[in-house]
Scaffold this motif. Sequence first.
Motif, PDB file in Angstrom:
ATOM      1  N   SER A  28      33.463   6.000  53.701  1.00 18.56           N
ATOM      2  CA  SER A  28      33.807   4.631  54.072  1.00 18.56           C
ATOM      3  C   SER A  28      35.274   4.382  53.747  1.00 18.56           C
ATOM      4  CB  SER A  28      32.931   3.657  53.291  1.00 18.56           C
ATOM      5  OG  SER A  28      33.421   2.338  53.406  1.00 18.56           O
ATOM      6  N   THR A  29      35.973   3.669  54.628  1.00 22.83           N
ATOM      7  CA  THR A  29      37.377   3.344  54.370  1.00 22.83           C
ATOM      8  C   THR A  29      37.565   1.948  53.792  1.00 22.83           C
ATOM      9  OG1 THR A  29      37.675   2.594  56.638  1.00 22.83           O
ATOM     10  CG2 THR A  29      38.239   4.895  56.165  1.00 22.83           C
ATOM     11  N   ASP A  30      36.478   1.184  53.639  1.00 18.90           N
ATOM     12  CA  ASP A  30      36.577  -0.168  53.073  1.00 18.90           C
ATOM     13  C   ASP A  30      37.000  -0.083  51.607  1.00 18.90           C
ATOM     14  OD1 ASP A  30      35.700  -1.176  55.484  1.00 18.90           O
ATOM     15  OD2 ASP A  30      33.606  -1.356  54.820  1.00 18.90           O
ATOM     16  N   SER A  31      37.889  -0.985  51.178  1.00 21.25           N
ATOM     17  CA  SER A  31      38.397  -0.978  49.804  1.00 21.25           C
ATOM     18  C   SER A  31      37.276  -0.903  48.771  1.00 21.25           C
ATOM     19  CB  SER A  31      39.239  -2.219  49.540  1.00 21.25           C
ATOM     20  OG  SER A  31      40.419  -2.178  50.276  1.00 21.25           O
ATOM     21  N   TRP A  32      36.246  -1.670  48.954  1.00 24.84           N
ATOM     22  CA  TRP A  32      35.132  -1.674  48.012  1.00 24.84           C
ATOM     23  C   TRP A  32      33.860  -1.213  48.705  1.00 24.84           C
ATOM     24  CZ3 TRP A  32      36.439  -1.751  43.140  1.00 24.84           C
ATOM     25  CH2 TRP A  32      37.660  -2.312  42.780  1.00 24.84           C
ATOM     26  N   GLY A  33      34.000  -0.368  49.723  1.00 21.27           N
ATOM     27  CA  GLY A  33      32.853   0.152  50.462  1.00 21.27           C
ATOM     28  C   GLY A  33      32.063   1.159  49.652  1.00 21.27           C
ATOM     29  N   SER A  34      30.966   1.611  50.219  1.00 25.10           N
ATOM     30  CA  SER A  34      30.124   2.581  49.536  1.00 25.10           C
ATOM     31  C   SER A  34      29.381   3.428  50.556  1.00 25.10           C
ATOM     32  CB  SER A  34      29.123   1.861  48.620  1.00 25.10           C
ATOM     33  OG  SER A  34      28.278   1.036  49.397  1.00 25.10           O
ATOM     34  N   GLY A  35      28.716   4.444  50.076  1.00 32.22           N
ATOM     35  CA  GLY A  35      27.933   5.309  50.938  1.00 32.22           C
ATOM     36  C   GLY A  35      26.854   6.023  50.152  1.00 32.22           C
ATOM     37  N   GLN A  36      25.920   6.623  50.869  1.00 29.22           N
ATOM     38  CA  GLN A  36      24.787   7.324  50.265  1.00 29.22           C
ATOM     39  C   GLN A  36      24.926   8.830  50.457  1.00 29.22           C
ATOM     40  OE1 GLN A  36      22.011   6.144  48.628  1.00 29.22           O
ATOM     41  NE2 GLN A  36      22.821   4.075  48.698  1.00 29.22           N
ATOM     42  N   PHE A  37      24.675   9.585  49.393  1.00 31.84           N
ATOM     43  CA  PHE A  37      24.564  11.036  49.521  1.00 31.84           C
ATOM     44  C   PHE A  37      23.120  11.393  49.880  1.00 31.84           C
ATOM     45  CE2 PHE A  37      28.035  10.794  46.250  1.00 31.84           C
ATOM     46  CZ  PHE A  37      29.045  11.269  47.058  1.00 31.84           C
ATOM     47  N   GLY A  38      22.179  10.674  49.298  1.00 30.19           N
ATOM     48  CA  GLY A  38      20.760  10.960  49.508  1.00 30.19           C
ATOM     49  C   GLY A  38      20.015  10.843  48.193  1.00 30.19           C
ATOM     50  N   THR A  39      18.863  11.502  48.120  1.00 32.46           N
ATOM     51  CA  THR A  39      18.020  11.441  46.921  1.00 32.46           C
ATOM     52  C   THR A  39      17.942  12.815  46.260  1.00 32.46           C
ATOM     53  OG1 THR A  39      16.705   9.681  47.920  1.00 32.46           O
ATOM     54  CG2 THR A  39      15.733  10.831  46.044  1.00 32.46           C
ATOM     55  N   ILE A  40      18.264  12.848  44.981  1.00 38.24           N
ATOM     56  CA  ILE A  40      18.171  14.070  44.188  1.00 38.24           C
ATOM     57  C   ILE A  40      16.686  14.302  43.881  1.00 38.24           C
ATOM     58  CG2 ILE A  40      18.749  15.093  41.949  1.00 38.24           C
ATOM     59  CD1 ILE A  40      21.176  14.873  43.751  1.00 38.24           C
ATOM     60  N   PRO A  41      16.184  15.523  44.076  1.00 37.11           N
ATOM     61  CA  PRO A  41      14.760  15.788  43.835  1.00 37.11           C
ATOM     62  C   PRO A  41      14.363  15.639  42.360  1.00 37.11           C
ATOM     63  CG  PRO A  41      15.844  17.692  44.866  1.00 37.11           C
ATOM     64  CD  PRO A  41      16.902  16.693  44.554  1.00 37.11           C
ATOM     65  N   GLU A  42      13.084  15.389  42.140  1.00 36.74           N
ATOM     66  CA  GLU A  42      12.561  15.355  40.767  1.00 36.74           C
ATOM     67  C   GLU A  42      12.868  16.707  40.133  1.00 36.74           C
ATOM     68  OE1 GLU A  42       8.710  13.745  39.862  1.00 36.74           O
ATOM     69  OE2 GLU A  42       8.683  12.689  41.786  1.00 36.74           O
ATOM     70  N   GLY A  43      13.056  16.701  38.842  1.00 35.87           N
ATOM     71  CA  GLY A  43      13.445  17.914  38.139  1.00 35.87           C
ATOM     72  C   GLY A  43      14.958  18.064  38.053  1.00 35.87           C
ATOM     73  N   TRP A  44      15.687  17.313  38.883  1.00 32.83           N
ATOM     74  CA  TRP A  44      17.150  17.297  38.879  1.00 32.83           C
ATOM     75  C   TRP A  44      17.692  15.931  38.495  1.00 32.83           C
ATOM     76  CZ3 TRP A  44      20.496  21.296  39.648  1.00 32.83           C
ATOM     77  CH2 TRP A  44      19.945  22.487  40.113  1.00 32.83           C
ATOM     78  N   ARG A  45      16.841  14.998  38.179  1.00 32.72           N
ATOM     79  CA  ARG A  45      17.266  13.614  37.922  1.00 32.72           C
ATOM     80  C   ARG A  45      17.745  13.435  36.488  1.00 32.72           C
ATOM     81  NH1 ARG A  45      12.602  10.649  41.578  1.00 32.72           N
ATOM     82  NH2 ARG A  45      13.303  11.649  43.515  1.00 32.72           N
ATOM     83  N   PRO A  46      18.715  12.538  36.282  1.00 32.10           N
ATOM     84  CA  PRO A  46      19.288  12.357  34.951  1.00 32.10           C
ATOM     85  C   PRO A  46      18.417  11.499  34.036  1.00 32.10           C
ATOM     86  CG  PRO A  46      20.313  10.836  36.466  1.00 32.10           C
ATOM     87  CD  PRO A  46      19.386  11.692  37.284  1.00 32.10           C
ATOM     88  N   ALA A  47      18.637  11.660  32.742  1.00 30.08           N
ATOM     89  CA  ALA A  47      17.920  10.866  31.743  1.00 30.08           C
ATOM     90  C   ALA A  47      18.389   9.411  31.756  1.00 30.08           C
ATOM     91  CB  ALA A  47      18.119  11.470  30.356  1.00 30.08           C
TER      92      ALA A  47
END
Length: 96
Positions: A28-47
């Motif tokens: 995204s080129t918006d100053s405060w824009g955002s985007g999604q990478f996707g969903t990290i699978p279970e077993g890879w998720r942070p505490a």
Amino acid sequence: MIKSQYGTVAGVKSGKIAQISINWKSASTDSWGSGQFGTIPEGWRPAVVTHGTWSGRDGGSQRDFILETNGNFRYANCGAVQNSGTFYGTMTYILA
């Protein structure tokens, strides 16, 4: 781990530590824009919710990588001018 037309997220684990690499083709080129990478699978998720940063190439493009405990992985632009091109980074965190 995540593969889309916009890029990839890959990782390695050792015990309760994970390191993931982001290689994304556009943003995204918006100053405060955002985007999604996707969903990290279970077993890879942070505490805990984990943040990583990408400092950009031109002094203006800066992004915060946000990995939530439910696996939602996204980025948020940090103001100023944003480059729409390729960006990359790594994050290391403790697994849940």
